[in-house]
Design a protein around this motif. Structure first.
Motif, PDB file in Angstrom:
ATOM      1  N   SER A 174       9.500 -25.526  38.522  1.00 40.12           N
ATOM      2  CA  SER A 174       9.683 -24.343  37.676  1.00 40.12           C
ATOM      3  C   SER A 174       8.463 -24.112  36.797  1.00 40.12           C
ATOM      4  O   SER A 174       8.050 -22.968  36.577  1.00 40.12           O
ATOM      5  CB  SER A 174      10.929 -24.515  36.805  1.00 40.12           C
ATOM      6  OG  SER A 174      12.094 -24.608  37.602  1.00 40.12           O
ATOM      7  N   GLN A 178       6.235 -20.779  36.366  1.00 38.34           N
ATOM      8  CA  GLN A 178       6.144 -20.132  35.061  1.00 38.34           C
ATOM      9  C   GLN A 178       4.718 -20.137  34.524  1.00 38.34           C
ATOM     10  O   GLN A 178       4.265 -19.143  33.946  1.00 38.34           O
ATOM     11  CB  GLN A 178       7.082 -20.830  34.063  1.00 38.34           C
ATOM     12  CG  GLN A 178       8.553 -20.748  34.426  1.00 38.34           C
ATOM     13  CD  GLN A 178       9.121 -19.348  34.314  1.00 38.34           C
ATOM     14  OE1 GLN A 178       8.417 -18.409  33.937  1.00 38.34           O
ATOM     15  NE2 GLN A 178      10.384 -19.182  34.646  1.00 38.34           N
ATOM     16  N   ALA A 293       8.260 -19.392  28.831  1.00 41.39           N
ATOM     17  CA  ALA A 293       8.866 -20.250  29.846  1.00 41.39           C
ATOM     18  C   ALA A 293       8.033 -21.500  30.096  1.00 41.39           C
ATOM     19  O   ALA A 293       8.578 -22.591  30.310  1.00 41.39           O
ATOM     20  CB  ALA A 293       9.033 -19.469  31.146  1.00 41.39           C
ATOM     21  N   GLY A 297       9.169 -25.187  29.763  1.00 39.66           N
ATOM     22  CA  GLY A 297       9.049 -26.007  30.956  1.00 39.66           C
ATOM     23  C   GLY A 297       8.307 -27.306  30.707  1.00 39.66           C
ATOM     24  O   GLY A 297       8.689 -28.365  31.223  1.00 39.66           O
ATOM     25  N   MET A 348      13.903 -19.814  31.261  1.00 38.42           N
ATOM     26  CA  MET A 348      13.431 -21.066  31.861  1.00 38.42           C
ATOM     27  C   MET A 348      14.451 -22.185  31.655  1.00 38.42           C
ATOM     28  O   MET A 348      14.738 -22.975  32.572  1.00 38.42           O
ATOM     29  CB  MET A 348      12.097 -21.464  31.229  1.00 38.42           C
ATOM     30  CG  MET A 348      11.581 -22.828  31.660  1.00 38.42           C
ATOM     31  SD  MET A 348      11.204 -22.894  33.426  1.00 38.42           S
ATOM     32  CE  MET A 348      10.876 -24.648  33.617  1.00 38.42           C
ATOM     33  N   TYR A 352      16.277 -23.867  34.867  1.00 36.02           N
ATOM     34  CA  TYR A 352      16.084 -25.305  35.116  1.00 36.02           C
ATOM     35  C   TYR A 352      17.421 -26.012  35.315  1.00 36.02           C
ATOM     36  O   TYR A 352      17.596 -26.796  36.257  1.00 36.02           O
ATOM     37  CB  TYR A 352      15.322 -25.929  33.943  1.00 36.02           C
ATOM     38  CG  TYR A 352      15.398 -27.435  33.897  1.00 36.02           C
ATOM     39  CD1 TYR A 352      14.679 -28.217  34.795  1.00 36.02           C
ATOM     40  CD2 TYR A 352      16.199 -28.070  32.956  1.00 36.02           C
ATOM     41  CE1 TYR A 352      14.757 -29.599  34.750  1.00 36.02           C
ATOM     42  CE2 TYR A 352      16.280 -29.447  32.904  1.00 36.02           C
ATOM     43  CZ  TYR A 352      15.557 -30.212  33.800  1.00 36.02           C
ATOM     44  OH  TYR A 352      15.641 -31.581  33.757  1.00 36.02           O
TER      45      TYR A 352
END
Length: 430
Positions: A174, A178, A293, A297, A348, A352
Motif C-alpha cells: 500500500s 500511496q 496516505a 502508510g 490508507m 490497509y
C-alpha cells in the motif's frame, strides 16, 4: 494435566526452519519481493501520471470547445466510466486467469497493454490530434489492462514472502502505491505545465522499468491450479466472497464509501474554477491525498495495528467522509490541501486493514478470484466514483457533488458498522 504414561525416552523433535521474526528488516531480505515492490511502485507512479494527464487534458479540451464547467466536469467523469467498464466486464475472467496461469506473465502482458495505450496518447498529443473520443478509448484500453493487472498483482505478492511477513508486506504494498501517488501527481502536474506529451512519454518509460522489475523475480509464480471449468472456478470465487462476511463486508464498504466520496475526480474543476489555480496547484492538490496516505502508510509499516482493527477501520472511513466535506466547502488552496491529506491518510488506514483481513483469510489458490471480485468493487469505487461525481456535478455543481459524497460516506460508515458486526468486531490482524 501431565501425561499419565509418558514415554521414558521420547524421540528428539524434528529439525525445523528457524522462526521468522516479522520485522521490516526481514522483509527487506526477500529479494524477489523487493523486485515486486519496485515494479508496483514504478507502475503506480506511471498510472498516476497518466491519470493526471488524461483528466487535465480531457477538461482542457472540453473547455476549449466551449463547454460549461458542469459539462466539462461530466466529461471528466465519463473518462472514469470508460476505465471502469472493462474492469467490470473482465474482472471475473481476470481472476480465473490469475489462479490458472503464471502470475508474472500476466503482469508482463498488462504492462505491454498500458505501454501501447500511453504511446498512442503521446503521439496524438504531440501531433495535436488528441480528441475527447480518443481519450475515452484509451481510458477503456487502460481499464482493460488494469482489469487483469490487479488480481495478478494482488495474488502474486503473498507468494513472495513467508506468511509471518504478510501483514508488513501488505502495508509496504500500500505504501508503494500511496507514495507513488504523492510523487506521480506532483511530477505529472510539472510535466503537464511543460507539455502533456512529455507526461505521457515519462509514463511509458516508467512502465518499461516496471516490466523489467517483474522479469527479475526468480521464484515460481504459477499457482496451484484447481480442478474444474473456468465457469466453475469463477462461481467458487463469488461464493467464497459471499459466504465470508468479513471479506464481503470489507470490499463492499470500499465500494460504497469511496464511490460516494470520490471528490478527487473533480480536482481539475476545483483547481481551475473554484480555487482559481494553475496546473502546478492542481498537481499539489492531486498529490495531497497520497501524501497523507504515505505518512500513515509509513507508520503502519513500522507499527502494524495490534488490536480493535475493525473499530479503527470504521473510524478511518468516517474521517474520510468528514474530510471530504471540509474539502467541498473550502475556498483556500491550503485548507483544501490539508483536508485532502487527512482524507488520504484516513483512506490508507481503512484500506490497509481491509486488505490485510482479506488476504489473511483467503487461501492462495483462491486469491486471484477474490482479488478479481475486489477489483470490481475497488474499480467501481474509483472509476465509477469519478463518473458519479461527474454526474452529480452536472446537476448540483462541483461543490454540491463533493459535499454530497462526503455526507454519503458518513452514512455508509454507520450502516455498514451495523450490517457487518463481525467486521466491526475484528481484533488482531494475524
Amino acid at each position: 494435566m501431565a501425561d499419565p504414561d509418558p514415554d521414558p525416552s521420547p524421540a528428539p523433535p524434528p529439525t525445523s526452519a528457524p522462526e521468522i521474526v516479522p520485522s521490516t528488516r526481514a522483509l527487506l531480505k526477500e529479494r524477489d519481493y523487493l523486485a515486486f515492490w519496485c515494479s508496483r511502485w514504478t507502475g503506480s507512479f506511471a498510472a498516476q501520471i497518466q491519470s493526471v494527464a488524461m483528466g487535465w487534458q480531457m477538461y482542457g479540451l472540453a473547455r476549449t470547445e466551449g463547454k460549461s464547467v458542469e459539462e466539462s466536469a461530466f466529461l471528466v467523469g465519463m473518462l472514469g466510466l470508460a476505465a471502469f467498464i472493462p474492469v467490470f466486464l473482465l474482472s471475473l475472467t481476470a481472476g480465473e486467469t490469475a489462479d490458472r496461469h503464471d502470475r508474472k506473465t500476466v503482469l508482463l502482458v498488462c504492462f505491454a497493454g498500458e505501454m501501447v495505450s500511453v504511446a498512442v496518447l503521446a503521439v496524438a498529443t504531440w501531433r495535436q490530434a488528441a480528441t475527447v473520443p480518443l481519450l475515452l478509448a484509451m481510458g477503456f484500453a487502460f481499464g482493460a489492462a488494469r482489469a487483469f493487472f490487479n488480481p495478478a498483482s494482488t495474488a502474486l505478492g503473498p507468494m513472495l514472502v513467508p506468511r509471518a511477513l504478510l501483514p508488513r508486506a501488505i502495508a509496504w504494498n500500500s505504501l508503494a502505491w500511496q507514495s507513488a501517488s504523492v510523487v506521480g501527481p506532483a511530477i505529472g502536474g510539472a510535466l503537464i505545465a511543460l507539455s502533456t506529451a512529455d507526461a505521457y512519454g515519462a509514463t511509458f518509460l516508467l512502465y518499461v522499468v516496471s516490466a523489467i522489475s517483474v522479469l527479475i523475480i526468480r521464484k515460481t509464480t504459477r499457482p496451484e491450479v484447481q480442478p474444474g471449468s473456468r465457469w466453475t472456478l469463477m462461481k467458487e470465487g463469488l461464493a467464497y466472497v459471499w459466504n465470508q462476511k468479513i471479506v464481503f463486508g470489507a470490499i463492499s464498504l470500499d465500494l460504497f464509501a469511496v464511490l460516494l466520496g470520490g471528490a478527487t475526480a473533480l480536482l481539475p474543476v476545483f483547481a481551475r474554477d473554484i480555487l482559481l489555480s494553475d496546473a502546478h496547484a492542481f498537481g499539489i492538490l492531486r498529490a495531497s491525498p497520497a501524501l497523507g496516505a504515505t505518512l500513515v502508510g509509513l507508520f503502519l509499516a513500522a507499527h502494524p495495528i495490534r488490536h480493535r482493527a475493525g473499530v479503527v477501520m470504521f473510524l478511518g472511513v468516517g474521517t474520510f467522509g468528514l474530510a471530504t466535506c471540509v474539502f467541498a466547502l473550502s475556498r483556500s488552496l491550503w485548507v483544501s490541501v490539508v483536508a485532502l491529506a487527512i482524507l488520504g491518510g484516513a483512506d490508507m488506514l481503512s484500506v490497509y486493514i481491509r486488505q490485510t483481513l482479506t488476504q489473511l483469510i483467503t487461501p492462495d489458490p483462491m486469491r486471484g478470484r477474490v482479488a478479481a471480485v475486489s477489483s470490481v468493487f475497488v474499480g467501481a469505487s474509483n472509476e465509477l466514483g469519478e463518473f458519479e461525481s461527474g454526474v452529480v456535478a452536472r446537476f448540483l455543481g462541483p461543490v454540491g457533488a463533493a459535499l454530497f459524497g462526503g455526507v454519503g460516506a458518513l452514512i455508509v460508515t454507520g450502516v455498514w458498522a451495523r450490517l457487518f458486526p463481525a467486521l466491526r468486531k475484528a481484533d488482531r490482524l494475524e
